[in-house]
Design an enzyme around this catalytic site. Structure first.
Site, PDB file in Angstrom:
ATOM      1  N   ARG A  92      -2.052   6.030   9.069  1.00 38.55           N
ATOM      2  CA  ARG A  92      -2.645   5.382   7.894  1.00 38.55           C
ATOM      3  C   ARG A  92      -3.213   4.019   8.292  1.00 38.55           C
ATOM      4  O   ARG A  92      -4.222   3.576   7.766  1.00 38.55           O
ATOM      5  CB  ARG A  92      -1.600   5.208   6.791  1.00 38.55           C
ATOM      6  CG  ARG A  92      -1.166   6.510   6.143  1.00 38.55           C
ATOM      7  CD  ARG A  92      -0.207   6.262   4.988  1.00 38.55           C
ATOM      8  NE  ARG A  92       0.233   7.491   4.360  1.00 38.55           N
ATOM      9  CZ  ARG A  92       1.303   8.178   4.727  1.00 38.55           C
ATOM     10  NH1 ARG A  92       2.052   7.755   5.726  1.00 38.55           N
ATOM     11  NH2 ARG A  92       1.649   9.278   4.090  1.00 38.55           N
ATOM     12  N   ASN A 124      -5.485   4.559   1.443  1.00 35.84           N
ATOM     13  CA  ASN A 124      -4.548   4.142   2.497  1.00 35.84           C
ATOM     14  C   ASN A 124      -5.186   3.188   3.507  1.00 35.84           C
ATOM     15  O   ASN A 124      -6.407   3.208   3.651  1.00 35.84           O
ATOM     16  CB  ASN A 124      -4.060   5.388   3.236  1.00 35.84           C
ATOM     17  CG  ASN A 124      -2.857   5.998   2.546  1.00 35.84           C
ATOM     18  OD1 ASN A 124      -1.949   5.287   2.132  1.00 35.84           O
ATOM     19  ND2 ASN A 124      -2.869   7.316   2.412  1.00 35.84           N
ATOM     20  N   ARG A 155       8.107  14.420  -2.707  1.00 38.25           N
ATOM     21  CA  ARG A 155       8.285  15.181  -1.449  1.00 38.25           C
ATOM     22  C   ARG A 155       9.775  15.338  -1.142  1.00 38.25           C
ATOM     23  O   ARG A 155      10.250  16.418  -0.791  1.00 38.25           O
ATOM     24  CB  ARG A 155       7.571  14.451  -0.301  1.00 38.25           C
ATOM     25  CG  ARG A 155       6.075  14.603  -0.434  1.00 38.25           C
ATOM     26  CD  ARG A 155       5.296  13.931   0.687  1.00 38.25           C
ATOM     27  NE  ARG A 155       3.898  14.335   0.567  1.00 38.25           N
ATOM     28  CZ  ARG A 155       2.853  13.571   0.876  1.00 38.25           C
ATOM     29  NH1 ARG A 155       3.032  12.359   1.355  1.00 38.25           N
ATOM     30  NH2 ARG A 155       1.632  14.030   0.727  1.00 38.25           N
ATOM     31  N   HIS A 179       4.520   2.643   2.197  1.00 36.20           N
ATOM     32  CA  HIS A 179       4.107   4.047   2.188  1.00 36.20           C
ATOM     33  C   HIS A 179       3.662   4.416   3.597  1.00 36.20           C
ATOM     34  O   HIS A 179       2.509   4.302   3.956  1.00 36.20           O
ATOM     35  CB  HIS A 179       2.950   4.219   1.201  1.00 36.20           C
ATOM     36  CG  HIS A 179       2.461   5.630   1.079  1.00 36.20           C
ATOM     37  ND1 HIS A 179       3.285   6.688   0.798  1.00 36.20           N
ATOM     38  CD2 HIS A 179       1.214   6.154   1.174  1.00 36.20           C
ATOM     39  CE1 HIS A 179       2.569   7.797   0.736  1.00 36.20           C
ATOM     40  NE2 HIS A 179       1.310   7.501   0.964  1.00 36.20           N
TER      41      HIS A 179
HETATM   42  N1  APR Z   1     -17.319   3.514  -3.890  1.00 39.57           N
HETATM   43  C1  APR Z   1     -16.969   4.702  -4.424  1.00 39.57           C
HETATM   44  N2  APR Z   1     -16.579   5.760  -3.671  1.00 39.57           N
HETATM   45  C2  APR Z   1     -16.533   5.615  -2.352  1.00 39.57           C
HETATM   46  C3  APR Z   1     -16.879   4.390  -1.715  1.00 39.57           C
HETATM   47  C4  APR Z   1     -17.277   3.310  -2.546  1.00 39.57           C
HETATM   48  N3  APR Z   1     -17.626   2.116  -2.030  1.00 39.57           N
HETATM   49  N4  APR Z   1     -16.728   4.562  -0.379  1.00 39.57           N
HETATM   50  C5  APR Z   1     -16.308   5.821  -0.174  1.00 39.57           C
HETATM   51  N5  APR Z   1     -16.190   6.456  -1.365  1.00 39.57           N
HETATM   52  C6  APR Z   1     -15.840   7.856  -1.631  1.00 39.57           C
HETATM   53  C7  APR Z   1     -16.329   8.839  -0.578  1.00 39.57           C
HETATM   54  O1  APR Z   1     -17.742   9.049  -0.687  1.00 39.57           O
HETATM   55  C8  APR Z   1     -15.518  10.070  -0.927  1.00 39.57           C
HETATM   56  O2  APR Z   1     -16.169  10.923  -1.845  1.00 39.57           O
HETATM   57  O3  APR Z   1     -14.438   8.053  -1.626  1.00 39.57           O
HETATM   58  C9  APR Z   1     -14.251   9.491  -1.578  1.00 39.57           C
HETATM   59  C10 APR Z   1     -12.974   9.800  -0.806  1.00 39.57           C
HETATM   60  O4  APR Z   1     -12.766  11.158  -0.909  1.00 39.57           O
HETATM   61  P1  APR Z   1     -12.174  12.067   0.269  1.00 39.57           P
HETATM   62  O5  APR Z   1     -12.900  11.746   1.526  1.00 39.57           O
HETATM   63  O6  APR Z   1     -12.172  13.483  -0.208  1.00 39.57           O
HETATM   64  O7  APR Z   1     -10.686  11.504   0.423  1.00 39.57           O
HETATM   65  P2  APR Z   1      -9.388  11.849  -0.457  1.00 39.57           P
HETATM   66  O8  APR Z   1      -8.647  12.992   0.167  1.00 39.57           O
HETATM   67  O9  APR Z   1      -9.749  11.918  -1.881  1.00 39.57           O
HETATM   68  O10 APR Z   1      -8.490  10.535  -0.147  1.00 39.57           O
HETATM   69  C11 APR Z   1      -8.920   9.253  -0.549  1.00 39.57           C
HETATM   70  O11 APR Z   1      -6.688   8.354  -0.666  1.00 39.57           O
HETATM   71  O12 APR Z   1      -4.629   9.206   0.054  1.00 39.57           O
HETATM   72  C12 APR Z   1      -5.696   8.364   0.342  1.00 39.57           C
HETATM   73  O13 APR Z   1      -5.711   8.419   2.758  1.00 39.57           O
HETATM   74  C13 APR Z   1      -6.410   8.808   1.594  1.00 39.57           C
HETATM   75  O14 APR Z   1      -7.624   6.752   1.845  1.00 39.57           O
HETATM   76  C14 APR Z   1      -7.730   8.112   1.431  1.00 39.57           C
HETATM   77  C15 APR Z   1      -7.962   8.168  -0.083  1.00 39.57           C
END
Ligand code: APR
Length: 312
Positions: A92, A124, A155, A179
């Site tokens: 993380r 994270n 969990r 976390h």
């Molecule tokens: N503004 C809005 N959305 C954004 C921005 C921003 N500036 N930068 C990135 N994003 C969006 C990405 O485009 C993407 O659609 O954040 C989304 C993240 O989605 P995923 O990649 O599917 O990640 P996810 O599994 O949802 O996890 C998100 O939560 O648990 C934590 O470690 C994980 O840091 C990660 C976060």
């Protein structure tokens, strides 16, 4: 009936989509799914898909996708998942430098357009990202909180229930600390319908369950190639629901410490009462000497992360 509540979900990825679906199904309020301009189509597409499920399943919620922060004006809650998730082999903490920039951009949007919102951070490394979010918004600490303990406890509950062959509903568990791998699942507060789990499961098995809980996120990353998204969304929705409906649930959250458990000035996982003003109280429980030592180690790790945030 009061006015419909509004929930902004910043990040329309895996967790964002699951959050939108859960918020709609629970009729918590109207949902605005926000992502970057390149992903606006994904936000709009998920909003349409879930809206069409509303028609089939018969629940009322308006869900909209956007890349324009002006659309979050007046929301009651912002749940932030913006950032990149872990890839196999990444900790993380590896995410810190990338995600802190994203959190600062998102925080500026929230501060400008939703200055009264309750903000729940999921991105994270969690304890550092929630710290960065509070700094950039300048919101009171009780209105900016991180989702972690809810997930880590879930969990722990699942693994205990699975070992004993009982319903997860009967298992109560408390996980404290950061976390990450330093989290502290507390055996002294893990019970099955009030019965201490130490009376039900032998020590070596319990130790293995504690270890599996600590690495619970990594286990899923290893299997799926990306982070978990169903349980994290459920954890944040429990927190949002407790705020929106003033339920005063006691949920493990990354809350800002002002001396509780011997620590101050950092966000870390502790049992917190969530009601209509946000984090209304942090509950302090007695810990064994071993648990105290582990919690202090976890706090030291969180402090290192926060120092890295301050340097960036
Ligand atoms: N503004 C809005 N959305 C954004 C921005 C921003 N500036 N930068 C990135 N994003 C969006 C990405 O485009 C993407 O659609 O954040 C989304 C993240 O989605 P995923 O990649 O599917 O990640 P996810 O599994 O949802 O996890 C998100 O939560 O648990 C934590 O470690 C994980 O840091 C990660 C976060």
């Amino acid at each position: 009936m009061g006015e419909r509540k509004k929930i902004a979900l910043i990040g329309a990825g895996n967790i964002g989509g699951e959050l939108a679906s859960l918020a709609a199904r629970r009729e918590l309020g109207d949902v605005i799914l926000v992502d970057i301009p390149d992903k606006e189509g994904v936000a709009k597409g998920k909003a349409l898909d879930i809206s069409q499920a509303c028609a089939l399943e018969g629940y009322d919620a308006s869900i909209k996708g956007t890349s324009n922060y002006a659309d979050i004006a007046g929301v009651d809650v912002c749940i932030v998942t913006a950032g990149i998730p872990r890839k196999p082999g990444m900790s993380r903490d590896d995410l810190l430098a990338i995600n802190v920039k994203i959190i600062r951009a998102v925080g500026a949007g929230i501060k400008e357009h939703a200055p009264n919102a309750f903000v729940i951070v999921i991105s994270n490394p969690l304890d550092a990202m929630v710290y960065a979010m509070q700094k950039v918004t300048g919101f009171p600490h009780n209105r900016v909180v991180g989702m972690a303990g809810a997930l880590d406890s879930a969990r722990f509950q699942h693994f205990i229930a699975d070992e004993l062959g009982v319903s997860t509903k009967e298992v109560g568990a408390l996980v404290l600390g950061g976390h990450g791998d330093t989290m502290v699942p507390t055996l002294s507060y893990c019970t099955v319908n009030g019965i201490p789990v130490t009376q039900l499961i032998e020590k070596t098995k319990l130790d293995a369950i504690v270890e599996r809980t600590k690495k619970g996120g990594g286990e899923i990353v290893g299997l799926m190639g990306t982070s978990a998204y169903v349980a994290p969304a459920a954890g944040a929705i429990a927190m949002a629901g407790s705020f929106l409906q003033d339920q005063k649930r006691v949920i493990g959250c990354a809350s800002f410490l002002t001396g509780q458990y011997g620590h101050e000035g950092i966000y870390m996982g502790v049992p917190s009462v969530i009601g209509k003003t946000g984090v209304e109280k942090i509950i302090e429980v007695e810990l064994t000497d071993d648990e105290k030592e582990l919690l202090n180690k976890s706090a030291a790790h969180v402090r290192d992360l926060v120092a890295s945030v301050d340097k960036l």
